[in-house]
Design an enzyme around this catalytic site. Sequence first.
Site, PDB file in Angstrom:
ATOM      1  N   GLU A 251      42.658 -33.484  66.145  1.00  0.00           N
ATOM      2  CA  GLU A 251      43.317 -34.768  65.910  1.00  0.00           C
ATOM      3  C   GLU A 251      42.559 -35.932  66.533  1.00  0.00           C
ATOM      4  OE1 GLU A 251      45.895 -37.568  64.549  1.00  0.00           O
ATOM      5  OE2 GLU A 251      46.066 -35.436  64.078  1.00  0.00           O
ATOM      6  N   GLU A 252      41.996 -35.745  67.725  1.00  0.00           N
ATOM      7  CA  GLU A 252      41.483 -36.890  68.469  1.00  0.00           C
ATOM      8  C   GLU A 252      39.998 -36.842  68.801  1.00  0.00           C
ATOM      9  OE1 GLU A 252      43.372 -39.176  68.411  1.00  0.00           O
ATOM     10  OE2 GLU A 252      45.438 -38.494  68.574  1.00  0.00           O
TER      11      GLU A 252
ATOM     12  N   SER B 133      51.332 -46.645  61.940  1.00  0.00           N
ATOM     13  CA  SER B 133      50.850 -45.915  63.099  1.00  0.00           C
ATOM     14  C   SER B 133      50.639 -46.909  64.252  1.00  0.00           C
ATOM     15  CB  SER B 133      49.588 -45.124  62.759  1.00  0.00           C
ATOM     16  OG  SER B 133      49.347 -44.103  63.694  1.00  0.00           O
TER      17      SER B 133
ATOM     18  N   ASP C  56      57.277 -35.996  60.567  1.00  0.00           N
ATOM     19  CA  ASP C  56      55.967 -36.414  61.060  1.00  0.00           C
ATOM     20  C   ASP C  56      55.587 -35.573  62.278  1.00  0.00           C
ATOM     21  OD1 ASP C  56      53.715 -37.801  61.993  1.00  0.00           O
ATOM     22  OD2 ASP C  56      54.526 -39.739  61.383  1.00  0.00           O
TER      23      ASP C  56
ATOM     24  N   HIS D  46      53.145 -37.964  58.257  1.00  0.00           N
ATOM     25  CA  HIS D  46      52.458 -39.212  58.553  1.00  0.00           C
ATOM     26  C   HIS D  46      51.765 -39.798  57.313  1.00  0.00           C
ATOM     27  CE1 HIS D  46      51.455 -41.905  61.795  1.00  0.00           C
ATOM     28  NE2 HIS D  46      50.171 -41.865  61.549  1.00  0.00           N
TER      29      HIS D  46
END
Length: 758
Positions: free
Chosen positions: A221-222, A620, A695, A726
């Site tokens: 994800e990051e 977001s 989400d 999302h």
Amino acid sequence: MKNALQRGRARRLGRYLALGLPGLVLAAGAAAGAANAASGSGGQCYADLAATRNFTLGLPRHAQPTPDGKSVLFLRSGPRETSLHLWRYDLAGSRAVELARPADGPEKLSVEEKARRERARMSLTGITDFALSDDGTTALVSQGDRLMQVAVAGGQVTDLPGRGWIAPRLSPDGRQVAAVRDNDVYVIGLRTGRTAGRPVRLTRGGSETLTHGLAEFAAAEELSRPDGLWWAPDGQTLLYEEADISGVERHYIADPEHPATPPVEFRYPRAGTANARVRLGLVSRTGGPTRWVAWDSNAFPYLARVVWPKGRGALSLVVLNRAQTEERVLRVDPATGRVATLLTEHDPAWINITPSGEGRGHALPRWLPDGSGFLWAAERGGAWRLELRHADGTLDHAITPPDLPFVSLDDVDAAGGTVTVTANPDRTQNAVYRLGLRGGAPVRLTPEPGLHATSFAEGGHAVFTDAMMGADGSAATVVRDRDGHVLATLPGVAETPTLAPHIQYTRAGALDMDAMIIRPAAFVPGRRYPVVLSVYAGPGYKQVLQAPRQYLESQCLADHGYIVVSLDGRGTPGRDHDWERATKNDLIDLPLRDQADGLAALGKRYAELDLSRVGVYGWSFGGYFTAMATIRRPDVFKVGVAGAPPADFADYDTAYTERYLGTPQDDPQGYAASNVLTYAAQLSRPLLIMHGLTDDNVYFENTMKLTQAFIRAGRPYNLLLLPGTHMLTDPALRTHVDEARESFLAATLKIPTADTMR
């Protein structure tokens, strides 16, 4: 955190409109009526954008040249279809041949595969990925949980045995595939003649809390690392990630449309809580014991990059401490698993990981074939530069000049003594350049202004593909020779956009912020228009780019009678080190000031901007900013539409949040200052919140906490509950979301004022 509005299931939006307090029934009714009106000719642009994914369906995707430079493989769907097929384009004959199409029937996706696609923001279907063998003769394609082998020359397609496969990785020689099933790693021999090897299980003990061969949440994800499996160059050994998530917090997501279905459990690492425990293991492709890589994963828990190069280069890791203020490049001995540190980077705020991932460029470090050194990138001097370093990690020299910020390493031709890179000639666009490994002026290979994303074949330097989004509004994927000359344009079947962006790029305010003004197609000089700020304003995402095709949705909104503005203030990337890190420990105060000041500066220069009627919307982080702006700056923003806002960053994930705010335990003041709930009682302007109930990125608890804070404070609000997560992919749902947003803005911003028609 990605700015994505791309997934969901088909439902009429009106069913999910909930009101915070009874006093808002009239406003909601007006919005619903306006939405029905917008669905006529004015709303057709929203329907067209939703059905065509902003006119991107039918464009070539993931184009990759074959190593011999004679062909290009790519994926493509129909103009209003999401199912991708595999194609080959032959340069000599200038023709495209379909190599593989998805099998009939619905896709079967496991919870793990759905999560992987969510992390990658992959919402298309069919053949979603492919990999080429080093000799270019074999392609591995995946559809759902099925794997298929494709002969690139003849197009013969054969299924590999078994189902339930995810995260496949083709060996360099193209003879075997490593893949994950039920959280364990297997190797499958590719078919030769009429036979295919039976799957060989390499790991055991995989479970819902112990995964093998998959990237954990934080990495996927990051950290822009989707991989958890890596082949040795000789194809004899595999390196795999083991992630123990048993200590990570349990989160449960229920589907309110199907109350008889049990909730799905996710392990989600909230800020300040436990992360997955990650380690790497080396195992023979035929099975046997695992040799564990011995780096200090307690001190450096984030595994950001893994590079196993061909030639004499070293198996290398890039790891970070939890605070992401220290980064190390490690050299691994595959025979023993021991590591040695080659390079250490420090930054008192945070370290941005060396560019790669996101499907762009080579992961760094990139070793030279003879092992004499490696290429690395850092922003020590304020902007990214590509460096050549000796094998022991010491600096040899910088390759890119200081006035040409490095973006990605696209190709290394060691024999020719050159590298090809993407870099930023200015803050709003990029270009591709060739440079000498030992010096010399950059040679620009892509003269067209705009954005470029390139792909070279592994070991092939003669041709490359260039997915362009031109500053003139065009979008195409071309094939270029090594000097940048266009050899061919890959055939697409996308529809021609029914609207053209009317964008003015400029700078705003004393800080000289990049700014973008989108006027209606029927703009009338001398008339004053309500203004809508389309915003992100957060880390990792630049809003203003010279790629008009990215802003068709904003143009559609403008054509409903608005001027749409976007600004890149402090905290956004693409300018310099200090600009991006100005928001350390407080994610909102400076961005809020910059956006308001930028609007004021533009209003002084352009009389058509009616700053007495300003709205704001975003998704977001943009939804978070919208909520804050509507609450804290009612003098500027008269109405807001916030999509999936992370209201309380203590409820967002570790790797993202702690990079900018530290942990809630160490900096409660910073978390409080950055928390929408802190200011909820001040809400005095209309605010519509949209959020997907399932989400798994920005959990719905954020919006639930925010609405409860509004109720306790007696503040009215509007809430739009959405099915899905999302991303919103269903065209009908996305159309109604866009119409509802425009209608809600219109209810406030289109109230005539004394100088509306001045």
